[in-house]
Structures are given as structure tokens and as C-alpha cells.
Design a protein around this motif. Structure first.
Motif, PDB file in Angstrom:
ATOM      1  N   LYS A  50       0.869  -1.176   0.000  1.00 10.75           N
ATOM      2  CA  LYS A  50       0.000   0.000   0.000  1.00 10.75           C
ATOM      3  C   LYS A  50       0.909   1.230   0.000  1.00 10.75           C
ATOM      4  O   LYS A  50       1.911   1.264   0.710  1.00 10.75           O
ATOM      5  N   ALA A  51       0.572   2.189  -0.811  1.00 11.28           N
ATOM      6  CA  ALA A  51       1.328   3.442  -0.853  1.00 11.28           C
ATOM      7  C   ALA A  51       0.350   4.597  -0.944  1.00 11.28           C
ATOM      8  O   ALA A  51      -0.644   4.525  -1.667  1.00 11.28           O
ATOM      9  N   MET A  52       0.638   5.629  -0.190  1.00 10.00           N
ATOM     10  CA  MET A  52      -0.155   6.849  -0.221  1.00 10.00           C
ATOM     11  C   MET A  52       0.806   8.023  -0.225  1.00 10.00           C
ATOM     12  O   MET A  52       1.811   7.986   0.485  1.00 10.00           O
ATOM     13  N   GLY A  53       0.517   9.011  -1.018  1.00  8.63           N
ATOM     14  CA  GLY A  53       1.402  10.164  -1.013  1.00  8.63           C
ATOM     15  C   GLY A  53       1.027  11.188  -2.060  1.00  8.63           C
ATOM     16  O   GLY A  53       0.046  11.045  -2.782  1.00  8.63           O
ATOM     17  N   VAL A  54       1.848  12.217  -2.107  1.00  7.14           N
ATOM     18  CA  VAL A  54       1.651  13.319  -3.051  1.00  7.14           C
ATOM     19  C   VAL A  54       2.906  13.433  -3.896  1.00  7.14           C
ATOM     20  O   VAL A  54       4.030  13.426  -3.375  1.00  7.14           O
ATOM     21  N   TRP A  55       2.708  13.500  -5.190  1.00 12.12           N
ATOM     22  CA  TRP A  55       3.821  13.666  -6.128  1.00 12.12           C
ATOM     23  C   TRP A  55       3.465  14.812  -7.059  1.00 12.12           C
ATOM     24  O   TRP A  55       2.438  14.779  -7.716  1.00 12.12           O
ATOM     25  N   ASP A  56       4.296  15.809  -7.068  1.00 12.15           N
ATOM     26  CA  ASP A  56       4.090  16.966  -7.955  1.00 12.15           C
ATOM     27  C   ASP A  56       2.689  17.566  -7.774  1.00 12.15           C
ATOM     28  O   ASP A  56       2.009  17.892  -8.747  1.00 12.15           O
ATOM     29  N   GLY A  57       2.245  17.620  -6.518  1.00 16.08           N
ATOM     30  CA  GLY A  57       0.955  18.230  -6.210  1.00 16.08           C
ATOM     31  C   GLY A  57      -0.253  17.329  -6.408  1.00 16.08           C
ATOM     32  O   GLY A  57      -1.376  17.752  -6.145  1.00 16.08           O
ATOM     33  N   ARG A  58      -0.049  16.091  -6.877  1.00 15.18           N
ATOM     34  CA  ARG A  58      -1.175  15.174  -7.107  1.00 15.18           C
ATOM     35  C   ARG A  58      -1.116  14.013  -6.125  1.00 15.18           C
ATOM     36  O   ARG A  58      -0.064  13.410  -5.927  1.00 15.18           O
ATOM     37  N   ARG A  59      -2.247  13.701  -5.535  1.00 14.12           N
ATOM     38  CA  ARG A  59      -2.334  12.602  -4.574  1.00 14.12           C
ATOM     39  C   ARG A  59      -2.422  11.265  -5.299  1.00 14.12           C
ATOM     40  O   ARG A  59      -3.118  11.129  -6.294  1.00 14.12           O
ATOM     41  N   HIS A  60      -1.692  10.292  -4.780  1.00 13.78           N
ATOM     42  CA  HIS A  60      -1.709   8.936  -5.325  1.00 13.78           C
ATOM     43  C   HIS A  60      -1.958   7.946  -4.195  1.00 13.78           C
ATOM     44  O   HIS A  60      -1.327   8.024  -3.148  1.00 13.78           O
ATOM     45  N   ASP A  61      -2.890   7.031  -4.406  1.00 12.09           N
ATOM     46  CA  ASP A  61      -3.168   5.950  -3.465  1.00 12.09           C
ATOM     47  C   ASP A  61      -3.052   4.647  -4.247  1.00 12.09           C
ATOM     48  O   ASP A  61      -3.629   4.501  -5.320  1.00 12.09           O
ATOM     49  N   TYR A  62      -2.315   3.714  -3.695  1.00 12.89           N
ATOM     50  CA  TYR A  62      -2.056   2.442  -4.373  1.00 12.89           C
ATOM     51  C   TYR A  62      -2.222   1.320  -3.362  1.00 12.89           C
ATOM     52  O   TYR A  62      -1.695   1.387  -2.243  1.00 12.89           O
ATOM     53  N   ASP A  63      -2.954   0.293  -3.713  1.00 19.01           N
ATOM     54  CA  ASP A  63      -3.219  -0.835  -2.817  1.00 19.01           C
ATOM     55  C   ASP A  63      -3.342  -2.079  -3.698  1.00 19.01           C
ATOM     56  O   ASP A  63      -4.228  -2.151  -4.539  1.00 19.01           O
ATOM     57  N   ARG A  64      -2.414  -3.026  -3.517  1.00 20.02           N
ATOM     58  CA  ARG A  64      -2.436  -4.204  -4.384  1.00 20.02           C
ATOM     59  C   ARG A  64      -1.853  -5.407  -3.657  1.00 20.02           C
ATOM     60  O   ARG A  64      -0.942  -5.280  -2.849  1.00 20.02           O
ATOM     61  N   THR A  65      -2.364  -6.576  -3.964  1.00 20.95           N
ATOM     62  CA  THR A  65      -1.825  -7.825  -3.445  1.00 20.95           C
ATOM     63  C   THR A  65      -1.231  -8.605  -4.606  1.00 20.95           C
ATOM     64  O   THR A  65      -1.892  -8.833  -5.620  1.00 20.95           O
ATOM     65  N   PHE A  66       0.030  -8.999  -4.449  1.00 21.13           N
ATOM     66  CA  PHE A  66       0.743  -9.801  -5.442  1.00 21.13           C
ATOM     67  C   PHE A  66       0.791 -11.244  -4.944  1.00 21.13           C
ATOM     68  O   PHE A  66       0.759 -11.494  -3.742  1.00 21.13           O
ATOM     69  N   SER A  67       0.921 -12.189  -5.841  1.00 18.02           N
ATOM     70  CA  SER A  67       0.923 -13.590  -5.426  1.00 18.02           C
ATOM     71  C   SER A  67       2.192 -13.980  -4.671  1.00 18.02           C
ATOM     72  O   SER A  67       2.177 -14.933  -3.901  1.00 18.02           O
ATOM     73  N   ASN A  68       3.288 -13.242  -4.863  1.00 17.69           N
ATOM     74  CA  ASN A  68       4.507 -13.490  -4.091  1.00 17.69           C
ATOM     75  C   ASN A  68       5.444 -12.283  -4.211  1.00 17.69           C
ATOM     76  O   ASN A  68       5.194 -11.359  -4.989  1.00 17.69           O
ATOM     77  N   GLY A  69       6.500 -12.305  -3.426  1.00 15.33           N
ATOM     78  CA  GLY A  69       7.434 -11.186  -3.407  1.00 15.33           C
ATOM     79  C   GLY A  69       8.158 -10.967  -4.719  1.00 15.33           C
ATOM     80  O   GLY A  69       8.463  -9.833  -5.094  1.00 15.33           O
ATOM     81  N   CYS A  70       8.435 -12.054  -5.437  1.00 21.42           N
ATOM     82  CA  CYS A  70       9.096 -11.919  -6.732  1.00 21.42           C
ATOM     83  C   CYS A  70       8.193 -11.178  -7.719  1.00 21.42           C
ATOM     84  O   CYS A  70       8.647 -10.286  -8.436  1.00 21.42           O
ATOM     85  N   GLU A  71       6.909 -11.540  -7.731  1.00 19.11           N
ATOM     86  CA  GLU A  71       5.970 -10.852  -8.618  1.00 19.11           C
ATOM     87  C   GLU A  71       5.882  -9.367  -8.269  1.00 19.11           C
ATOM     88  O   GLU A  71       5.838  -8.507  -9.142  1.00 19.11           O
ATOM     89  N   MET A  72       5.895  -9.066  -6.962  1.00 15.46           N
ATOM     90  CA  MET A  72       5.866  -7.669  -6.522  1.00 15.46           C
ATOM     91  C   MET A  72       7.101  -6.931  -7.037  1.00 15.46           C
ATOM     92  O   MET A  72       6.996  -5.852  -7.618  1.00 15.46           O
ATOM     93  N   ALA A  73       8.281  -7.511  -6.850  1.00 19.39           N
ATOM     94  CA  ALA A  73       9.520  -6.870  -7.292  1.00 19.39           C
ATOM     95  C   ALA A  73       9.552  -6.719  -8.812  1.00 19.39           C
ATOM     96  O   ALA A  73      10.020  -5.697  -9.323  1.00 19.39           O
ATOM     97  N   ALA A  74       9.042  -7.711  -9.530  1.00 22.13           N
ATOM     98  CA  ALA A  74       9.021  -7.641 -10.993  1.00 22.13           C
ATOM     99  C   ALA A  74       8.079  -6.550 -11.491  1.00 22.13           C
ATOM    100  O   ALA A  74       8.282  -5.995 -12.556  1.00 22.13           O
TER     101      ALA A  74
END
Length: 82
Positions: A50-74
Motif C-alpha cells: 500500500k502506498a499513499m502520497g503526493v507527487w508533484d501536487g497530485r495525490r496517489h493511493d495504491y493498494d495491491r496484493t501480489f501472489s509473491n514477493g518476486c511478482e511484486m519486485a518484478a
């Protein structure tokens, strides 16, 4: 292993690998790209990020489940590596 949390702060033109990756994605974690030559097993060991934050004045929210750590890193490169 329990949940891990971290905080990333990126200054303009930061050379931190996670900041460079986010800059290429316009600050949007959903647009991240990991290494294209990475091969992962079909192991099921879910990783939730999960990631939440502001980049260049725009808010971004990200929430995702990957099947494993390798898939997340890829998929996300260095952004969720602690």
C-alpha cells in the motif's frame, strides 16, 4: 513475519532507486515497471503493498496484493524493497 512499513521521501532529482523509479512513473505507483527480464515461480505466498502520497501536487493511493514477493519486485522495481 508481520507487516513492514516504511516511508519514502523524494526530493527533486533524487538518485534513490525508488525515487528514480517513481519519477519515471510520474509518481504513480500503478505505472511502475520492474525489470523486464525477471522470471518468477508460481509460488503462492501473498504480499500486500500500500502506498499513499503526493507527487508533484497530485495525490496517489495504491493498494495491491501480489501472489509473491518476486511478482511484486518484478512489477514495482525498488519501490517496495526495504
Amino acid at each position: 513475519m508481520g507487516p513492514k512499513t516504511g516511508m519514502l521521501s523524494c526530493a527533486p532529482r533524487s538518485t534513490k532507486p525508488a525515487c528514480v523509479a517513481l519519477a519515471k512513473a510520474g509518481g504513480d505507483p500503478a505505472r511502475l515497471a520492474g525489470p523486464s527480464d525477471m522470471a518468477c515461480t508460481m509460488e503462492y505466498n501473498p504480499v500486500h503493498v500500500k502506498a499513499m502520497g503526493v507527487w508533484d501536487g497530485r495525490r496517489h493511493d495504491y493498494d495491491r496484493t501480489f501472489s509473491n514477493g518476486c511478482e511484486m519486485a518484478a512489477s514495482t522495481g525498488p519501490v517496495f524493497q526495504f
